[in-house]
Design an enzyme around this catalytic site. Structure first.
Site, mmCIF file in Angstrom:
data_model
loop_
_atom_site.group_PDB
_atom_site.id
_atom_site.type_symbol
_atom_site.label_atom_id
_atom_site.label_comp_id
_atom_site.label_asym_id
_atom_site.label_seq_id
_atom_site.Cartn_x
_atom_site.Cartn_y
_atom_site.Cartn_z
ATOM 1 N N ARG A 46 27.163 26.863 45.956
ATOM 2 C CA ARG A 46 28.513 26.770 45.378
ATOM 3 C C ARG A 46 28.400 26.610 43.866
ATOM 4 N NH1 ARG A 46 30.715 22.042 44.976
ATOM 5 N NH2 ARG A 46 30.241 21.378 47.085
ATOM 6 N N TYR A 98 51.729 39.813 37.761
ATOM 7 C CA TYR A 98 51.445 40.041 39.185
ATOM 8 C C TYR A 98 52.173 39.005 40.057
ATOM 9 C CZ TYR A 98 48.651 40.379 43.452
ATOM 10 O OH TYR A 98 48.238 40.508 44.746
ATOM 11 N N ASP A 170 45.396 38.875 31.946
ATOM 12 C CA ASP A 170 44.964 39.536 33.179
ATOM 13 C C ASP A 170 44.695 41.002 32.833
ATOM 14 O OD1 ASP A 170 44.840 40.912 35.619
ATOM 15 O OD2 ASP A 170 46.162 39.477 36.620
ATOM 16 N N LYS A 195 40.208 45.551 42.540
ATOM 17 C CA LYS A 195 40.860 46.797 42.149
ATOM 18 C C LYS A 195 39.843 47.757 41.505
ATOM 19 C CE LYS A 195 44.265 44.324 43.660
ATOM 20 N NZ LYS A 195 45.177 43.585 42.795
HETATM 21 C C1 LIG Z 1 45.629 42.236 42.776
HETATM 22 C C2 LIG Z 1 45.911 41.546 41.509
HETATM 23 C C3 LIG Z 1 45.668 40.183 41.359
HETATM 24 C C4 LIG Z 1 45.194 39.310 42.500
HETATM 25 O O1 LIG Z 1 43.913 39.644 42.894
HETATM 26 P P1 LIG Z 1 43.353 39.441 44.388
HETATM 27 O O2 LIG Z 1 41.982 39.954 44.280
HETATM 28 O O3 LIG Z 1 44.244 40.242 45.276
HETATM 29 O O4 LIG Z 1 43.447 37.983 44.692
HETATM 30 C C5 LIG Z 1 45.916 39.613 40.119
HETATM 31 N N1 LIG Z 1 46.377 40.351 39.090
HETATM 32 C C6 LIG Z 1 46.630 41.666 39.209
HETATM 33 C C7 LIG Z 1 47.134 42.418 38.026
HETATM 34 C C8 LIG Z 1 46.412 42.312 40.416
HETATM 35 O O5 LIG Z 1 46.673 43.621 40.522
#
Ligand SMILES: *Cc1c(COP(=O)(O)O)cnc(C)c1O
Length: 377
Positions: A46, A98, A170, A195
């Site tokens: 961890r 998001y 982000d 993504k």
């Molecule tokens: C999908 C997404 C998240 C969250 O990510 P997860 O891997 O699904 O927890 C956060 N920000 C953006 C812009 C996203 O597209």
């Protein structure tokens, strides 16, 4: 070194022990500590794992930050970074971040005393106006989701720096291949590597990069104590994904441009949102702060029936949440990514039942266009 080369040559292109052209998957929960005379780098998985450490160093290099951290999901990265704040602190967030980030700020952390104000950050003055004595952080995302609104990062991050705020961006939609917020003044960058970085719709993982070592220590303290870490196999899949990011993103972006242009002229389509379109608001700002327009677009059909028909009929796009994979994905924000947002808030932001978001994959664009044409009817 140019940005494509760096995706491959970033310090982890070869395992120094065996010469393997990849990082070994170290599948262990604990590490033998010998005779205990000298502390070893790894003790419990961890707290640290060599496979995870490689990805953390790679993402820090790619984003131009000091420290990188990997988490079990993008939302775990967002939550853990917000975890460096305290009850009573105030956060300013762009209003169309998001949906899951919105939920963690407005439901979970609110219960723990964090206060959040959502602003339309496409006008940076709205950020300045929202700052109060307890404001500690600014949370941005550009292009925004799902309407691809552009935020002027340099101006907004400058306002945050002058006010002594920790700024978090982000960067999921653009990836460090197209946009590096730390170079524009951000303190922390977060990613859903689920993504484009992973890129194959086969793994859920999150990343965070800090500008300074000091901020890195604070994020590490949360990573270690909250424990929202990824396993080494998932880490490895993301490292493999990163190696092909340039090839994927360039083809996906070229197709997104063509598809967006084609959608503009379709009789069933009333609006198209894509930062690469000549008349997209903020296009020039995006061109100044990023090296491309990305591979996500959205459009409005004339009626909700048209949107539902498209989703039911389209063949080369999965009707699904998520984005950034090799396959085209069509999502319906009102029922999917933004379902957690109160209906009234959604309406105000323009997230209507006629809005469809497309993440453009690696299919031949001629096939996508023919398929979309058929599905739109
Ligand atoms: C999908 C997404 C998240 C969250 O990510 P997860 O891997 O699904 O927890 C956060 N920000 C953006 C812009 C996203 O597209």
């Amino acid at each position: 070194m140019k940005r494509g080369t760096r995706l491959i040559h970033n310090g982890h292109e070869m395992d120094p022990v065996t010469g393997a052209l990849g990082v070994p998957i170290v599948q262990t929960s604990t590490f033998d500590q010998g005779d205990l005379s000298t502390p070893r780098e790894f003790d419990y998985a961890r707290s640290g794992n060599p496979t995870r450490k490689a990805l953390e160093e790679i993402i820090a290099t790619l984003e131009g930050g000091e420290r990188g951290y990997a988490f079990g999901s993008g939302i775990a990265a967002v939550s853990s970074v917000l975890g460096i704040l305290s009850g009573g602190d105030h956060v300013i967030a762009a209003e169309d971040i998001y949906g899951g980030s919105w939920r963690i700020l407005n439901n979970f952390y609110r219960r723990w005393g964090l206060e959040c104000t959502a602003v339309d950050a496409s006008d940076p003055e709205n950020i300045r106006r929202a700052i109060k004595p307890t404001t500690k952080a600014l949370f941005l995302e550009t292009p925004s989701n799902p309407l691809l609104k552009i935020i002027d990062l340099k101006t907004c991050l400058g306002i945050a720096r002058d006010a002594g705020l920790i700024s978090v961006v982000d960067n999921t939609f653009m990836t460090p291949y197209l946009q590096r917020p730390i170079e524009l003044g951000a303190d922390v960058v977060v990613h859903s590597a689920t993504k484009f970085l992973g890129g194959h719709s086969d793994v859920v993982l999150g990343l965070a990069v800090t500008r300074t070592k000091e901020l890195g220590k604070r994020v590490y303290a949360v990573q270690n104590s909250f424990g929202a870490i990824p396993g080494p196999w998932d880490v490895w899949l993301v490292m493999r994904g990163i190696k092909t990011l340039k090839a994927r993103l360039e083809v996906q972006e070229a197709s997104a441009r063509q598809l967006a242009q084609w959608l503009l002229d379709h009789k069933k389509v009333s609006a198209v949102f894509y930062p690469g379109l000549a008349n997209h608001p903020g296009r020039e700002i995006n061109e100044a702060q990023a090296s491309g327009a990305g591979a996500v677009l959205s459009f409005r059909t004339k009626t909700a029936e048209d949107a539902l028909r498209f989703l039911a009929q389209v063949e080369y796009a999965a009707a699904a949440v998520s984005l950034g994979g090799v396959e085209t994905i069509a999502s319906y924000p009102v029922r999917m990514s933004h379902a957690a947002m109160p209906a009234e808030e959604r309406r105000r932001l323009g997230i209507t039942d006629t809005l469809i978001r497309i993440s453009v994959g690696l299919e031949d664009v001629e096939d996508l266009i023919a398929d979309f044409d058929r599905a739109l009817g």
